[in-house]
Design a protein around this motif. Structure first.
Motif, PDB file in Angstrom:
ATOM      1  N   ALA A 131      10.911 -32.320  50.169  1.00  0.00           N
ATOM      2  CA  ALA A 131      12.295 -31.862  50.322  1.00  0.00           C
ATOM      3  C   ALA A 131      12.568 -31.328  51.719  1.00  0.00           C
ATOM      4  CB  ALA A 131      12.610 -30.789  49.289  1.00  0.00           C
ATOM      5  N   GLU A 132      11.565 -30.771  52.357  1.00  0.00           N
ATOM      6  CA  GLU A 132      11.772 -30.142  53.664  1.00  0.00           C
ATOM      7  C   GLU A 132      11.627 -31.106  54.836  1.00  0.00           C
ATOM      8  OE1 GLU A 132      12.849 -27.031  54.643  1.00  0.00           O
ATOM      9  OE2 GLU A 132      13.348 -26.911  52.531  1.00  0.00           O
ATOM     10  N   ILE A 133      11.186 -32.333  54.596  1.00  0.00           N
ATOM     11  CA  ILE A 133      11.059 -33.291  55.703  1.00  0.00           C
ATOM     12  C   ILE A 133      12.450 -33.557  56.273  1.00  0.00           C
ATOM     13  CG2 ILE A 133      10.440 -35.650  56.362  1.00  0.00           C
ATOM     14  CD1 ILE A 133       8.251 -35.561  54.236  1.00  0.00           C
ATOM     15  N   GLY A 134      12.635 -33.248  57.541  1.00  0.00           N
ATOM     16  CA  GLY A 134      13.910 -33.467  58.206  1.00  0.00           C
ATOM     17  C   GLY A 134      14.999 -32.479  57.830  1.00  0.00           C
ATOM     18  N   ASP A 135      14.659 -31.422  57.097  1.00  0.00           N
ATOM     19  CA  ASP A 135      15.640 -30.438  56.656  1.00  0.00           C
ATOM     20  C   ASP A 135      15.983 -29.487  57.797  1.00  0.00           C
ATOM     21  OD1 ASP A 135      17.101 -29.418  54.295  1.00  0.00           O
ATOM     22  OD2 ASP A 135      15.892 -27.615  54.586  1.00  0.00           O
ATOM     23  N   LYS A 136      17.000 -28.681  57.597  1.00  0.00           N
ATOM     24  CA  LYS A 136      17.427 -27.723  58.619  1.00  0.00           C
ATOM     25  C   LYS A 136      16.307 -26.782  59.015  1.00  0.00           C
ATOM     26  CE  LYS A 136      19.278 -24.365  55.329  1.00  0.00           C
ATOM     27  NZ  LYS A 136      18.838 -24.994  54.119  1.00  0.00           N
ATOM     28  N   THR A 137      15.408 -26.493  58.081  1.00  0.00           N
ATOM     29  CA  THR A 137      14.300 -25.600  58.379  1.00  0.00           C
ATOM     30  C   THR A 137      13.392 -26.202  59.445  1.00  0.00           C
ATOM     31  OG1 THR A 137      14.391 -24.916  56.072  1.00  0.00           O
ATOM     32  CG2 THR A 137      12.466 -24.247  57.325  1.00  0.00           C
ATOM     33  N   GLN A 138      13.149 -27.494  59.365  1.00  0.00           N
ATOM     34  CA  GLN A 138      12.334 -28.139  60.392  1.00  0.00           C
ATOM     35  C   GLN A 138      13.032 -28.106  61.734  1.00  0.00           C
ATOM     36  OE1 GLN A 138      10.883 -32.084  59.422  1.00  0.00           O
ATOM     37  NE2 GLN A 138       8.866 -31.177  59.428  1.00  0.00           N
ATOM     38  N   LEU A 139      14.331 -28.299  61.751  1.00  0.00           N
ATOM     39  CA  LEU A 139      15.084 -28.229  63.003  1.00  0.00           C
ATOM     40  C   LEU A 139      14.992 -26.825  63.601  1.00  0.00           C
ATOM     41  CD1 LEU A 139      18.242 -30.241  61.913  1.00  0.00           C
ATOM     42  CD2 LEU A 139      16.325 -31.058  63.296  1.00  0.00           C
TER      43      LEU A 139
END
Length: 184
Positions: free
Chosen positions: A15-23
């Motif tokens: 779910a976190e791949i490419g999510d705002k958290t990664q940014l």
């Protein structure tokens, strides 16, 4: 038992791949060390997902098992569809003036409130025999994807279009949701 840990880890990681958290991690990695960021992620996610697991456990005491499976399946399918359809606003970044660990922790804690990973931890905890393993799996998934985000930086999104990443992530949620309907 290990299945609960692995399921939480896989869903949160995907779910976190490419999510705002990664940014956000890509931005913070220019300012802070990897260890400072990982400690911040651990602290913020543990508080955020810990609250979700507690809420999920409380709900599981109120809702019957078969109904819980249907509810969890429905929630995962909705998460999958929303992941595929919904594009997040990337211009909104929170900035705090605390130390690196607290800044990262607060950014994660506030940024993940109501996010699909928090709701995933809550949903998995509702039907878990070992909610602590769900918490450990979801926190581990966030740490692992955080590490990937820190190491890779922006190179992933340069090579793979974000819409493809979103579609794959959404399909994983839909598959897990449909599996809940089959398992009931």
């Amino acid at each position: 038992m290990a299945g609960e840990f692995l399921e939480a880890f896989a869903l949160v990681f995907t779910a976190e791949i490419g999510d705002k958290t990664q940014l956000m991690l890509m931005t913070l990695s220019a300012k802070y060390t990897m260890m400072q960021m990982l400690l911040g992620i651990l602290l913020g996610v543990f508080i955020n997902h810990g609250a979700a697991v507690v809420i999920g456990c409380c709900l599981s005491n109120v809702i019957q098992g078969e109904l819980l499976q249907i509810f969890a399946g429905f929630i995962f399918v909705i998460f999958g569809i929303l992941t595929i359809v919904y594009e997040e606003e990337e211009g909104k970044k929170k900035s705090f003036k605390f130390g690196p660990v607290i800044t990262t922790a607060l950014t994660f804690l506030l940024g993940e409130i109501g996010d699909k990973t928090q709701l995933t931890a809550m949903t998995l905890a509702m039907e878990a025999d070992y909610p602590a393993l769900v918490l450990m799996g979801s926190v581990s998934g966030m740490l692992a994807i955080g590490l990937v985000g820190i190491i890779i930086g922006t190179s992933l999104t340069k090579r793979i279009p974000s819409n493809i990443i979103r579609i794959i992530s959404g399909l994983v949620f839909i598959i897990f949701g449909l599996m809940r309907f089959i398992d009931k």
